[in-house]
Design a protein around this motif. Structure first.
Motif, PDB file in Angstrom:
ATOM      1  N   ASN A   1      18.357 -10.211  -0.505  1.00 13.28           N
ATOM      2  CA  ASN A   1      17.156 -10.994  -0.788  1.00 13.28           C
ATOM      3  C   ASN A   1      17.437 -12.282  -1.551  1.00 13.28           C
ATOM      4  OD1 ASN A   1      15.097  -8.923   0.185  1.00 13.28           O
ATOM      5  ND2 ASN A   1      16.376  -7.732  -1.199  1.00 13.28           N
ATOM      6  N   ASN A   2      18.714 -12.514  -1.847  1.00 13.86           N
ATOM      7  CA  ASN A   2      19.131 -13.777  -2.451  1.00 13.86           C
ATOM      8  C   ASN A   2      20.402 -14.216  -1.735  1.00 13.86           C
ATOM      9  OD1 ASN A   2      18.015 -12.022  -5.009  1.00 13.86           O
ATOM     10  ND2 ASN A   2      17.381 -14.149  -5.095  1.00 13.86           N
ATOM     11  N   ALA A   3      20.661 -15.521  -1.742  1.00  8.63           N
ATOM     12  CA  ALA A   3      21.804 -16.065  -0.996  1.00  8.63           C
ATOM     13  C   ALA A   3      23.114 -15.521  -1.542  1.00  8.63           C
ATOM     14  CB  ALA A   3      21.798 -17.586  -1.094  1.00  8.63           C
ATOM     15  N   THR A   4      24.027 -15.155  -0.627  1.00 11.59           N
ATOM     16  CA  THR A   4      25.355 -14.695  -1.021  1.00 11.59           C
ATOM     17  C   THR A   4      26.299 -14.862   0.163  1.00 11.59           C
ATOM     18  OG1 THR A   4      26.606 -12.865  -1.985  1.00 11.59           O
ATOM     19  CG2 THR A   4      24.858 -12.254  -0.458  1.00 11.59           C
ATOM     20  N   THR A   5      27.503 -14.285   0.074  1.00 13.52           N
ATOM     21  CA  THR A   5      28.470 -14.353   1.163  1.00 13.52           C
ATOM     22  C   THR A   5      27.894 -13.695   2.419  1.00 13.52           C
ATOM     23  OG1 THR A   5      30.214 -14.146  -0.489  1.00 13.52           O
ATOM     24  CG2 THR A   5      30.841 -13.738   1.792  1.00 13.52           C
ATOM     25  N   GLY A   6      28.076 -14.349   3.577  1.00 15.33           N
ATOM     26  CA  GLY A   6      27.603 -13.755   4.823  1.00 15.33           C
ATOM     27  C   GLY A   6      26.243 -14.299   5.225  1.00 15.33           C
ATOM     28  N   ALA A   7      25.736 -13.798   6.352  1.00 17.64           N
ATOM     29  CA  ALA A   7      24.565 -14.403   6.991  1.00 17.64           C
ATOM     30  C   ALA A   7      23.279 -13.585   6.821  1.00 17.64           C
ATOM     31  CB  ALA A   7      24.864 -14.582   8.478  1.00 17.64           C
ATOM     32  N   LEU A   8      23.301 -12.567   5.978  1.00 13.54           N
ATOM     33  CA  LEU A   8      22.175 -11.623   5.964  1.00 13.54           C
ATOM     34  C   LEU A   8      21.133 -11.892   4.875  1.00 13.54           C
ATOM     35  CD1 LEU A   8      23.872  -8.166   6.703  1.00 13.54           C
ATOM     36  CD2 LEU A   8      22.508  -9.597   8.229  1.00 13.54           C
ATOM     37  N   LEU A   9      20.607 -13.076   4.799  1.00 12.52           N
ATOM     38  CA  LEU A   9      19.587 -13.353   3.777  1.00 12.52           C
ATOM     39  C   LEU A   9      18.174 -13.180   4.342  1.00 12.52           C
ATOM     40  CD1 LEU A   9      18.613 -14.493   1.037  1.00 12.52           C
ATOM     41  CD2 LEU A   9      18.808 -16.763   2.067  1.00 12.52           C
ATOM     42  N   ILE A  10      17.342 -12.413   3.621  1.00 12.98           N
ATOM     43  CA  ILE A  10      15.926 -12.329   3.989  1.00 12.98           C
ATOM     44  C   ILE A  10      15.145 -13.097   2.935  1.00 12.98           C
ATOM     45  CG2 ILE A  10      13.971 -10.816   4.425  1.00 12.98           C
ATOM     46  CD1 ILE A  10      15.932  -8.693   5.303  1.00 12.98           C
ATOM     47  N   GLY A  11      14.589 -14.220   3.333  1.00 16.06           N
ATOM     48  CA  GLY A  11      14.048 -15.166   2.360  1.00 16.06           C
ATOM     49  C   GLY A  11      12.566 -15.015   2.072  1.00 16.06           C
ATOM     50  N   ASP A  12      11.847 -14.198   2.838  1.00 14.21           N
ATOM     51  CA  ASP A  12      10.397 -14.153   2.609  1.00 14.21           C
ATOM     52  C   ASP A  12       9.905 -12.716   2.485  1.00 14.21           C
ATOM     53  OD1 ASP A  12      10.869 -14.217   5.658  1.00 14.21           O
ATOM     54  OD2 ASP A  12       8.858 -13.393   5.431  1.00 14.21           O
ATOM     55  N   GLN A  13       8.826 -12.577   1.716  1.00 19.15           N
ATOM     56  CA  GLN A  13       8.330 -11.258   1.356  1.00 19.15           C
ATOM     57  C   GLN A  13       7.741 -10.516   2.568  1.00 19.15           C
ATOM     58  OE1 GLN A  13       8.989  -9.922  -1.426  1.00 19.15           O
ATOM     59  NE2 GLN A  13       7.409  -8.480  -2.077  1.00 19.15           N
ATOM     60  N   ALA A  14       7.151 -11.251   3.509  1.00 24.43           N
ATOM     61  CA  ALA A  14       6.544 -10.584   4.676  1.00 24.43           C
ATOM     62  C   ALA A  14       7.617  -9.877   5.502  1.00 24.43           C
ATOM     63  CB  ALA A  14       5.802 -11.605   5.535  1.00 24.43           C
ATOM     64  N   THR A  15       8.771 -10.514   5.666  1.00 22.97           N
ATOM     65  CA  THR A  15       9.861  -9.881   6.425  1.00 22.97           C
ATOM     66  C   THR A  15      10.403  -8.682   5.666  1.00 22.97           C
ATOM     67  OG1 THR A  15      10.395 -12.022   7.389  1.00 22.97           O
ATOM     68  CG2 THR A  15      12.080 -10.309   7.563  1.00 22.97           C
ATOM     69  N   ARG A  16      10.583  -8.851   4.340  1.00 23.45           N
ATOM     70  CA  ARG A  16      11.055  -7.705   3.541  1.00 23.45           C
ATOM     71  C   ARG A  16      10.085  -6.528   3.707  1.00 23.45           C
ATOM     72  NH1 ARG A  16      11.441 -11.692  -1.539  1.00 23.45           N
ATOM     73  NH2 ARG A  16      13.345 -12.794  -0.935  1.00 23.45           N
ATOM     74  N   ALA A  17       8.803  -6.811   3.694  1.00 24.20           N
ATOM     75  CA  ALA A  17       7.794  -5.743   3.805  1.00 24.20           C
ATOM     76  C   ALA A  17       7.918  -5.019   5.144  1.00 24.20           C
ATOM     77  CB  ALA A  17       6.396  -6.320   3.631  1.00 24.20           C
ATOM     78  N   ARG A  18       8.237  -5.760   6.219  1.00 27.72           N
ATOM     79  CA  ARG A  18       8.405  -5.109   7.527  1.00 27.72           C
ATOM     80  C   ARG A  18       9.561  -4.119   7.487  1.00 27.72           C
ATOM     81  NH1 ARG A  18       7.126  -9.891   9.775  1.00 27.72           N
ATOM     82  NH2 ARG A  18       9.280 -10.459  10.294  1.00 27.72           N
ATOM     83  N   HIS A  19      10.647  -4.509   6.816  1.00 22.39           N
ATOM     84  CA  HIS A  19      11.791  -3.596   6.704  1.00 22.39           C
ATOM     85  C   HIS A  19      11.414  -2.360   5.879  1.00 22.39           C
ATOM     86  CE1 HIS A  19      14.771  -6.085   8.733  1.00 22.39           C
ATOM     87  NE2 HIS A  19      14.232  -7.140   8.118  1.00 22.39           N
TER      88      HIS A  19
END
Ligand code: DOR
Ligand code: ZN
Length: 359
Positions: free
Chosen positions: A104-122
Motif C-alpha cells: 500500500n506504499n511505494a517500494t521495490t517491485g511493481a505491486l503498489l495499490i494506491g487507492d482505498q477502493a481497490t484495497r477494499a475490493r481485495h
C-alpha cells in the motif's frame, strides 16, 4: 553444549528469496540455504519478485521452483495487484499460499495499490479463514485498519517502524481487531543516523527511523503489541546498491537470530520472549506447527558479523562489523540434521511446502 538456546521451529514469515527473473540477486537454493544457516526451519516468501505472484500461473512457476530447489520448508504469499486480480482468489489458490500480500506504499517491485477502493475490493474477496499481510506506512495504517474493521480478515502489519504506527496498532488490538504486528531487526538495531555511514546499504522500505521510534518498538516488544520479528530479507547486489538509483532492501536471514540473542545477552529481551517472536507467534499466526524433532540450537558465543561468513547471494549485510552473541550450531528438521554450524546438509528440494502439499 554449554550455554545454548533451543528454538522450536524458527519461522521467518517475511522474506524475499528472489529467484526467477531476479536470480542474479539470489536463488531459491542459495537463499533457503542462508535461511538454514541463519537458524530458520521455514520461510514465507513475498510476491514482488518478477514475474509477480499475482496469477495461478506465476504461483505455479514459483512453487515449482521452490519444490525443486528449496532446502528449508517454505510457503509463499499471493500478491494483490492494482489491476484487479481478485478473480484469481479461488480455493485452489488460497489453499496453496500462506496469505495475501498487499503493498500500500511505494517500494521495490511493481505491486503498489494506491487507492482505498481497490484495497477494499481485495479485502472483500480474500477469505477470512486465511490472512492478509500488509505493507502500510504512516497514514496508510489507519486506512488498512478501516478495512480490517469492515471485513474482519486477520491482518498482519509487516515491518512496523514508528511510535505513531505502534500507537494505532495498540489501540486496534485493544478494540479487539484481528491484527498482528511485525518488526524487523534493522529497525530494532539501526536508526536513521546509520544511513550516513551505510549509504545505500542502509536504505530499505520502510526507511530507518529515529531513536525515539526505535525505543517505541522495543517497548512494544516488551508490552506484547509486537507479535513477530521478521527479517524482511531482501537481497540486492552490491553493484545495484552502488548505482545511481539503488533499490531499497537489505538481507537479514543470517543476522536476525544472532542480533536477538545479543539482546537476550544484554537483558533487553528474555529468551522466552525471543522464542515467541521468532517461532511460536509466527507459527500461530500463519497456522503451521513443526513437530518436536524440528528445532535450532544456538550457542551463546560471541562473533563479528562479516561479509566472508555470509551465504546470501548478495554477499553483504548492513550489520557488518557488529559484535553479536549467538552462533547457530545446529538446525534439525523432522529428525534430520540439516545444518551443522558450518555446512548445509539438506539437498535441493528437500524443503517441504507448508501450504497445499507438493507443488
Ligand atoms: O526495502 C524493501 N525491499 N522493502 C520492501 O517492501 C520490498 C523489498 C524488496 O523486495 O527489495
Ligand atoms: Zn518485504
Amino acid at each position: 553444549m554449554a550455554n545454548t538456546i533451543k528454538i522450536p521451529g524458527a519461522l521467518d514469515p517475511h522474506v524475499h528469496l528472489r529467484g526467477m527473473d531476479w536470480s542474479h540477486k539470489g536463488t531459491f537454493a542459495g537463499e533457503t540455504a542462508a535461511a538454514l544457516a541463519g537458524g530458520y526451519w521455514a520461510v514465507l516468501d513475498m510476491p514482488n519478485t518478477p514475474p509477480e505472484t499475482t496469477s495461478p500461473q506465476t504461483l505455479a512457476t514459483k512453487r515449482a521452483g521452490l519444490a525443486a530447489q528449496a532446502v528449508c520448508d517454505w510457503g509463499v504469499y499471493f500478491g494483490g495487484s492494482q489491476a484487479d486480480n481478485t478473480a484469481a482468489y479461488t480455493p485452489e489458490v488460497v489453499s496453496r499460499v500462506c496469505g495475501l500480500k498487499l503493498y500500500n506504499n511505494a517500494t521495490t517491485g511493481a505491486l503498489l495499490i494506491g487507492d482505498q477502493a481497490t484495497r477494499a475490493r481485495h479485502y472483500a474477496a480474500w477469505p477470512r479463514t486465511s490472512r492478509i499481510a500488509v505493507h502500510a506506512e504512516s497514514e496508510t495504517v489507519a486506512d488498512i485498519l478501516e478495512l480490517v474493521r469492515a471485513h474482519r480478515v486477520p491482518t498482519h502489519f509487516c515491518h512496523i517502524s514508528t511510535a505513531e504506527e505502534i500507537r494505532h496498532l495498540r489501540a486496534a488490538k485493544e478494540a479487539g481487531l484481528p491484527v498482528t504486528v511485525g518488526v524487523t531487526p534493522h529497525h530494532l538495531f539501526l536508526t536513521e543516523a546509520d544511513v550516513a555511514v551505510l549509504g545505500a546499504l542502509g536504505r530499505m522500505k520502510p526507511e530507518l527511523k529515529t531513536l525515539a521510534d526505535q525505543d517505541a518498538l522495543w517497548d512494544a516488544i516488551a508490552s506484547g503489541v509486537v507479535d513477530v520479528v521478521e527479517s524482511d530479507h531482501a537481497p540486492h547486489t552490491l553493484a545495484e546498491k552502488a548505482s545511481d538509483r539503488p533499490p531499497a532492501g537489505v538481507p537479514g536471514l543470517e543476522t536476525t537470530l544472532p542480533l536477538l540473542c545479543t539482546a537476550v545477552h544484554d537483558m533487553r529481551l528474555t529468551v522466552e520472549r525471543m522464542i515467541e517472536l521468532v517461532a511460536l507467534r509466527p507459527q500461530q499466526i500463519f497456522g503451521v506447527r513443526p513437530g518436536p524433532e524440528t528445532y535450532t540450537v544456538i550457542e551463546m558465543t560471541p562473533f563479528t558479523i562479516e561479509r566472508a561468513n555470509l551465504r546470501t547471494g548478495c554477499g553483504w549485510s548492513p550489520f557488518e562489523g557488529m559484535s553479536v552473541m549467538g552462533k547457530v550450531r545446529e538446525v534439525w528438521v523432522r529428525g534430520r540434521r540439516v545444518f551443522d554450524g558450518e555446512r548445509v546438509l539438506a539437498g535441493p528440494g528437500s524443503g517441504q511446502s507448508l501450504y497445499g502439499g507438493a507443488a
